[in-house]
Motif scaffolding. Structure first.
Motif, PDB file in Angstrom:
ATOM      1  N   ILE A  87       0.832  -0.827   0.349  1.00 24.55           N
ATOM      2  CA  ILE A  87      -0.307  -0.288  -0.519  1.00 24.55           C
ATOM      3  C   ILE A  87       0.961   1.522  -0.112  1.00 24.55           C
ATOM      4  N   PRO A  88       0.383   1.878  -0.794  1.00 18.52           N
ATOM      5  CA  PRO A  88       1.584   3.522  -1.085  1.00 18.52           C
ATOM      6  C   PRO A  88       1.439   4.317   0.273  1.00 18.52           C
ATOM      7  N   ALA A  89       0.770   4.511   1.068  1.00 18.61           N
ATOM      8  CA  ALA A  89       0.463   4.657   1.973  1.00 18.61           C
ATOM      9  C   ALA A  89       1.201   4.705   3.158  1.00 18.61           C
ATOM     10  N   GLY A  90       1.723   2.597   3.698  1.00 15.63           N
ATOM     11  CA  GLY A  90       2.667   2.131   3.706  1.00 15.63           C
ATOM     12  C   GLY A  90       1.789   1.519   5.365  1.00 15.63           C
ATOM     13  N   ARG A  91       0.688   1.589   5.633  1.00 17.43           N
ATOM     14  CA  ARG A  91       0.257   0.615   6.249  1.00 17.43           C
ATOM     15  C   ARG A  91      -1.599   0.200   5.878  1.00 17.43           C
ATOM     16  N   LEU A  92      -2.233  -0.850   6.535  1.00 14.18           N
ATOM     17  CA  LEU A  92      -3.307  -0.770   6.709  1.00 14.18           C
ATOM     18  C   LEU A  92      -4.227  -0.105   7.485  1.00 14.18           C
ATOM     19  N   ALA A  93      -5.457   0.444   6.486  1.00 11.44           N
ATOM     20  CA  ALA A  93      -6.756   1.242   7.631  1.00 11.44           C
ATOM     21  C   ALA A  93      -7.144   0.497   8.008  1.00 11.44           C
ATOM     22  N   GLU A  94      -7.558   1.185  10.041  1.00 11.34           N
ATOM     23  CA  GLU A  94      -8.179   1.108  10.847  1.00 11.34           C
ATOM     24  C   GLU A  94      -9.601   0.774  10.623  1.00 11.34           C
ATOM     25  N   PRO A  95     -10.420   0.339  11.080  1.00 12.94           N
ATOM     26  CA  PRO A  95     -11.767   0.473  11.196  1.00 12.94           C
ATOM     27  C   PRO A  95     -12.269   2.016  10.631  1.00 12.94           C
ATOM     28  N   VAL A 118     -11.227   4.984  -0.103  1.00  7.86           N
ATOM     29  CA  VAL A 118     -10.570   5.474   1.473  1.00  7.86           C
ATOM     30  C   VAL A 118      -9.702   3.960   1.583  1.00  7.86           C
ATOM     31  N   HIS A 119      -7.797   4.230   0.171  1.00  5.86           N
ATOM     32  CA  HIS A 119      -6.924   3.040   0.417  1.00  5.86           C
ATOM     33  C   HIS A 119      -5.185   2.993   0.491  1.00  5.86           C
ATOM     34  N   GLY A 120      -5.601   4.117   1.315  1.00  4.84           N
ATOM     35  CA  GLY A 120      -4.184   4.816   1.727  1.00  4.84           C
ATOM     36  C   GLY A 120      -3.286   4.581  -0.050  1.00  4.84           C
ATOM     37  N   GLY A 121      -3.791   5.361  -0.841  1.00  5.59           N
ATOM     38  CA  GLY A 121      -3.162   4.949  -1.846  1.00  5.59           C
ATOM     39  C   GLY A 121      -3.359   3.761  -3.242  1.00  5.59           C
ATOM     40  N   GLY A 122      -4.289   2.954  -2.446  1.00  3.47           N
ATOM     41  CA  GLY A 122      -4.821   1.746  -3.926  1.00  3.47           C
ATOM     42  C   GLY A 122      -3.540   0.595  -3.391  1.00  3.47           C
ATOM     43  N   GLU A 123      -2.941   0.140  -4.687  1.00  6.51           N
ATOM     44  CA  GLU A 123      -2.069  -0.755  -4.175  1.00  6.51           C
ATOM     45  C   GLU A 123      -0.930  -0.425  -5.139  1.00  6.51           C
ATOM     46  N   ARG A 124       0.332  -1.024  -4.840  1.00  9.85           N
ATOM     47  CA  ARG A 124       1.497  -0.225  -5.434  1.00  9.85           C
ATOM     48  C   ARG A 124       1.745  -1.632  -7.037  1.00  9.85           C
ATOM     49  N   LEU A 125       1.960  -1.022  -8.042  1.00  6.83           N
ATOM     50  CA  LEU A 125       1.719  -1.348  -9.817  1.00  6.83           C
ATOM     51  C   LEU A 125       3.424  -2.307  -9.014  1.00  6.83           C
ATOM     52  N   ALA A 126       3.096  -3.651  -9.974  1.00  6.54           N
ATOM     53  CA  ALA A 126       4.657  -4.743 -10.090  1.00  6.54           C
ATOM     54  C   ALA A 126       4.865  -4.244 -10.826  1.00  6.54           C
ATOM     55  N   LEU A 127       4.506  -3.082 -11.726  1.00  5.96           N
ATOM     56  CA  LEU A 127       6.073  -3.345 -12.852  1.00  5.96           C
ATOM     57  C   LEU A 127       6.486  -2.330 -12.256  1.00  5.96           C
ATOM     58  N   HIS A 128       6.274  -1.176 -11.435  1.00  7.03           N
ATOM     59  CA  HIS A 128       6.965  -0.347 -11.001  1.00  7.03           C
ATOM     60  C   HIS A 128       7.424  -0.923  -9.665  1.00  7.03           C
ATOM     61  N   GLU A 129       7.440  -2.008  -9.499  1.00  5.64           N
ATOM     62  CA  GLU A 129       8.414  -2.261  -8.543  1.00  5.64           C
ATOM     63  C   GLU A 129       9.187  -3.183  -8.954  1.00  5.64           C
ATOM     64  N   ALA A 130       9.111  -3.397  -9.554  1.00  3.39           N
ATOM     65  CA  ALA A 130      10.343  -4.477 -11.247  1.00  3.39           C
ATOM     66  C   ALA A 130      10.797  -3.738 -10.905  1.00  3.39           C
ATOM     67  N   THR A 131      10.413  -2.696 -12.155  1.00  4.56           N
ATOM     68  CA  THR A 131      11.573  -1.995 -13.424  1.00  4.56           C
ATOM     69  C   THR A 131      12.249  -0.779 -11.478  1.00  4.56           C
ATOM     70  N   ALA A 132      11.852  -0.913 -10.227  1.00  5.07           N
ATOM     71  CA  ALA A 132      12.181   0.425  -9.946  1.00  5.07           C
ATOM     72  C   ALA A 132      14.339  -0.647  -9.027  1.00  5.07           C
ATOM     73  N   ARG A 133      14.025  -2.088  -9.210  1.00  5.01           N
ATOM     74  CA  ARG A 133      15.076  -2.574  -8.805  1.00  5.01           C
ATOM     75  C   ARG A 133      16.099  -3.244 -10.088  1.00  5.01           C
ATOM     76  N   THR A 134      15.052  -3.253 -11.403  1.00  2.64           N
ATOM     77  CA  THR A 134      16.307  -3.349 -12.906  1.00  2.64           C
ATOM     78  C   THR A 134      17.163  -1.776 -12.399  1.00  2.64           C
ATOM     79  N   PRO A 135      18.863  -2.502 -12.914  1.00  2.00           N
ATOM     80  CA  PRO A 135      19.692  -1.314 -13.036  1.00  2.00           C
ATOM     81  C   PRO A 135      19.073  -1.339 -14.514  1.00  2.00           C
ATOM     82  N   GLU A 136      19.991   0.452 -14.459  1.00  2.00           N
ATOM     83  CA  GLU A 136      19.695   0.627 -16.243  1.00  2.00           C
ATOM     84  C   GLU A 136      20.212   0.218 -16.498  1.00  2.00           C
ATOM     85  N   ALA A 137      20.034   0.173 -17.849  1.00  2.14           N
ATOM     86  CA  ALA A 137      21.116  -0.448 -19.254  1.00  2.14           C
ATOM     87  C   ALA A 137      22.339   0.680 -19.266  1.00  2.14           C
ATOM     88  N   PRO A 138      23.703   0.066 -19.272  1.00  9.43           N
ATOM     89  CA  PRO A 138      24.851   1.407 -19.803  1.00  9.43           C
ATOM     90  C   PRO A 138      24.597   2.244 -21.027  1.00  9.43           C
TER      91      PRO A 138
END
Length: 266
Positions: A213-221, A246-266
């Motif tokens: 979750i982009p907000a980094g936590r679960l919602a409270e009831p 009411v979702h703390g920014g939604g859900e992080r996209l797997a694509l963004h997570e994958a590209t964030a960990r992939t080093p840039e091509a030389p």
């Protein structure tokens, strides 16, 4: 004093919603098939419990009519009851998937109709709130029937809002992400660390969920309850047919997570 009915209000998100309305001075009624283990309270004030299977349309009509007679009005209906076990579509019986649709789509339709019959004759109309889910906004593998029902619920709310606006009855949807309910914590066998911020969990699995979750936590009831309070209040008197995320920014996209960990091509 407002009269509020919360379906599935005996625990979890529904109980949090009920407590917020109690705090604001409303007369709150919670309903469900089973009574809560202990009363739903906020300070000295306690919600009234009424037994109800929300899939029983006639019973829902009788309850709404009776509450209006006893309290003088029914001002807010929160269609919170719902849920599903995890089950792939190819697994289980067809009737099991049908029951998920019945609980999460047909039952809110029945209850909304029952409330509307009362609210349309009131000077101030009324407010119907649908508790939706991010599962209805994207593919929901493992809970496909639930996701389809929640998608249908959002469409239903929009249609009812248009039909019932002349009657003074507003219909809105809250689109929820993951909420830190007792049931969720019990499922993962982890508690909340008293030194962490609200909704932040110390357990490994819940922490992993929170990181999606982009907000980094679960919602409270109760945070869901605060959003319900706004939509039900006069401050939202011109808001109908809306979907409030009411979702703390939604859900992080797997694509963004994958590209964030992939080093840039030389």
């Amino acid at each position: 004093m407002a009269v509020v009915l919360v379906t599935g209000g005996t625990r979890g998100v529904g109980a949090g919603i009920a407590r917020v309305f109690l705090r604001e001075g409303a007369d709150v009624v919670v309903c469900g098939r089973h009574a809560p283990e202990r009363g739903i309270t906020d300070g000295a004030r306690e919600a009234r419990y009424e037994p109800l299977d929300v899939r029983d349309a006639r019973a829902g009509e009788e309850l709404c009519a009776r509450l209006a007679r006893e309290h003088g009005s029914l001002d807010v209906l929160v269609n919170n009851a719902g849920g599903t076990p995890r089950r792939d579509v190819a697994e289980g019986e067809a009737a099991q998937h049908a029951r998920v649709l019945e609980l999460n789509l047909l039952a809110p339709l029945f209850m909304a109709r029952a409330a509307h019959r009362v609210m349309r004759g009131q000077p101030d109309g009324g407010s119907v709130l649908m508790i939706g889910s991010v599962s209805g906004t994207r593919p929901s593998p493992g809970t496909a029937a639930y996701g389809a029902a929640k998608a249908g619920l959002a469409s239903l709310a929009g249609s009812l809002a248009a039909e019932w606006a002349p009657d003074g009855v507003r219909v809105n949807t809250l689109v929820l992400g993951m909420v830190g309910t007792e049931r969720l914590r019990e499922h993962f066998g982890e508690g909340k660390d008293r030194h962490t911020a609200p909704g932040t969990d110390s357990g490994t699995e819940l922490s992993a969920l929170a990181r999606t979750i982009p907000a980094g936590r679960l919602a409270e009831p109760e945070e869901v309850g605060e959003a319900c309070l706004f939509l039900a209040s006069p401050r939202a008197r011109y808001v109908t047919g809306a979907s409030l995320a009411v979702h703390g920014g939604g859900e992080r996209l797997a694509l963004h997570e994958a590209t964030a960990r992939t080093p840039e091509a030389p």
